[in-house]
Scaffold this active site. Structure first.
Site, PDB file in Angstrom:
ATOM      1  N   ASP A 219       0.841  -1.213   0.000  1.00 35.85           N
ATOM      2  CA  ASP A 219       0.000   0.000   0.000  1.00 35.85           C
ATOM      3  C   ASP A 219       0.866   1.250   0.000  1.00 35.85           C
ATOM      4  OD1 ASP A 219      -2.267  -1.539   0.318  1.00 35.85           O
ATOM      5  OD2 ASP A 219      -3.090  -0.289   1.921  1.00 35.85           O
ATOM      6  N   ASP A 225       8.032   3.397   8.634  1.00 38.47           N
ATOM      7  CA  ASP A 225       7.472   3.241   9.981  1.00 38.47           C
ATOM      8  C   ASP A 225       6.977   1.825  10.308  1.00 38.47           C
ATOM      9  OD1 ASP A 225       5.085   3.447   8.553  1.00 38.47           O
ATOM     10  OD2 ASP A 225       4.198   4.992   9.835  1.00 38.47           O
ATOM     11  N   CYS A 363       0.741   4.748  11.979  1.00 35.15           N
ATOM     12  CA  CYS A 363       0.148   5.330  10.752  1.00 35.15           C
ATOM     13  C   CYS A 363      -1.144   6.095  11.024  1.00 35.15           C
ATOM     14  CB  CYS A 363      -0.191   4.239   9.751  1.00 35.15           C
ATOM     15  SG  CYS A 363       1.128   3.083   9.428  1.00 35.15           S
TER      16      CYS A 363
HETATM   17  O1  KQY Z   1       2.041   3.253   6.842  1.00 35.67           O
HETATM   18  C1  KQY Z   1       1.328   4.215   6.941  1.00 35.67           C
HETATM   19  N1  KQY Z   1       1.833   5.329   7.405  1.00 35.67           N
HETATM   20  C2  KQY Z   1      -0.078   4.297   6.394  1.00 35.67           C
HETATM   21  C3  KQY Z   1      -0.623   3.139   5.749  1.00 35.67           C
HETATM   22  C4  KQY Z   1      -1.718   3.569   4.826  1.00 35.67           C
HETATM   23  C5  KQY Z   1      -2.365   2.488   4.093  1.00 35.67           C
HETATM   24  C6  KQY Z   1      -3.424   2.965   3.174  1.00 35.67           C
HETATM   25  N2  KQY Z   1      -4.319   1.963   2.762  1.00 35.67           N
END
Ligand code: KQY
Length: 372
Positions: A219, A225, A363
């Site tokens: 994704d 992170d 996230c």
């Molecule tokens: O890893 C992240 N900072 C965000 C993951 C977002 C995934 C969107 N489907």
């Protein structure tokens, strides 16, 4: 770079996540093509995350007008709920990257001491490669948060998500080539140009590039992170597996070699602590069937989940840690407690529901630093 080829210094720096926060921002999950069963399970876990963080710092949760009452009813009263439109709820990536004015601690200067970078966002890869087709509301989130807080906004035309960078607050930034050099982000910029924007806006003087992020983190194209994070200047945690047959192994080994041969901005040799990944974990048939059709990327049963314990959030005095009901959960808590002896390690059970959407606790959170 300025016209003389010297790096520009904006006079601000991104603090490390362990520096004091005034609050944490979280978005409220809603879209049924990314969060199964109309997001009910994800909402339950987001509530646990918000509640856990609120023991240590203020929390603001932003929810769409359609969801505001639902969020308000499920969250404890001491958590502020603000109405905000969004396409999805990954505030690490769509919220501002907060920075603080260098030297604000000691000077009498009346300029604001906290500001925010508003990076450009393209849904992790644009129309061809991204996670959904309409990100028009996500593009406004950083600006809205900064305006609520009356903080100056530094607009940035470069496409970047907050989950793709980590800093140690002492001049060093960690990132991955897989994400930042991906042609679906800033195809017209060279590595040197990207690095010089990071230096100018984050106030760092050294960028350490890992080639790739976590295996299966498609994704985000390998955000840092889920792969590696700082514990303190000179020490990092790295997602690891001992299983040589797991494709994660070669990625971890490759990163380990680079990290162990790197020095940070202050010339320290990095010490690496291995943090074993859970699983491997895969999306089940039932989980995939719970997703509605929409403009989001299809999620298929059997897909490897981008699950790692490195995707934790550092609150004031606590490490908010994903738990997956996996045999590695206790070990992760042991390693994190040892790495952060002055922090309480708080377990968030059921974090699988967040990873099903493509990320984890780091996230979905965005720390706002305390004004020096
Ligand atoms: O890893 C992240 N900072 C965000 C993951 C977002 C995934 C969107 N489907």
């Amino acid at each position: 770079m300025d016209l003389m080829g010297k790096p520009i210094d904006h006079g601000y720096r991104m603090p490390a996540e362990w520096e004091p926060h005034s609050q944490c921002w979280i978005g409220w999950p809603e879209r049924p093509d990314n969060w199964r069963d109309n997001a009910v399970h994800a909402q339950r876990v987001f509530v646990s995350v918000a509640q856990a963080i609120s023991r240590f710092e203020y929390v603001t949760v932003c929810a769409s007008s359609a969801q505001w009452t639902k969020a308000r009813d499920q969250l404890p009263k001491h958590i502020r709920v603000v109405e905000m439109s969004m396409n999805d709820s990954w505030f690490r990536d769509t919220g501002p990257t907060f920075v603080i004015r260098k030297g604000a601690e000691s000077s009498q200067n009346l300029e604001p001491s906290v500001a925010g970078i508003d990076w450009t966002f393209n849904s992790w890869g644009g129309i061809e490669d991204g996670c959904y087709a309409d990100w028009s509301q996500d593009l406004l989130i950083a600006r809205k948060i900064l305006s609520i807080e009356r903080f100056p906004r530094f607009p940035q035309t470069m496409i970047l998500e907050g989950g793709s960078i980590h800093v140690d607050g002492d001049g060093t930034c960690l990132t991955t080539e897989e994400c930042l050099l991906n042609k679906n982000r800033n195809p017209d910029m060279t590595k040197e140009e990207i690095e010089s924007e990071l230096k100018a806006y984050l106030g760092v003087s050294k960028v350490i590039w890992l080639p790739r992020g976590l295996y299966g983190d498609d994704d985000t194209n390998g955000h840092i992170d889920s792969m590696c994070s700082f514990v303190k200047p000179g020490v990092v945690l790295l997602s690891w597996t001992d299983d040589k047959c797991d494709l994660q192994h070669e990625r971890s080994l490759e990163a380990l070699t680079i990290l162990e041969n790197s020095t940070d901005a202050m010339g320290r040799k990095l010490r690496v602590i291995k943090l074993h990944v859970p699983g491997p974990l895969y999306m089940t048939e039932e989980e995939a069937n719970g997703l509605a059709k929409g403009d989001g990327i299809p999620r298929l049963p059997g897909t490897r989940l981008a699950a790692s314990y490195v995707n934790f959030y550092i609150a004031n005095g606590a490490i908010i840690t994903p738990q997956f009901g996996d045999m590695w959960d206790d070990e992760a808590v042991r390693v994190l407690s040892h790495a952060f002896p002055d922090h309480e390690v708080v377990r968030i059970e059921g974090a699988r529901e967040i990873v099903l959407g493509g990320g984890n606790i780091h996230c979905i959170t965005q720390q706002q630093p305390r004004s020096p």
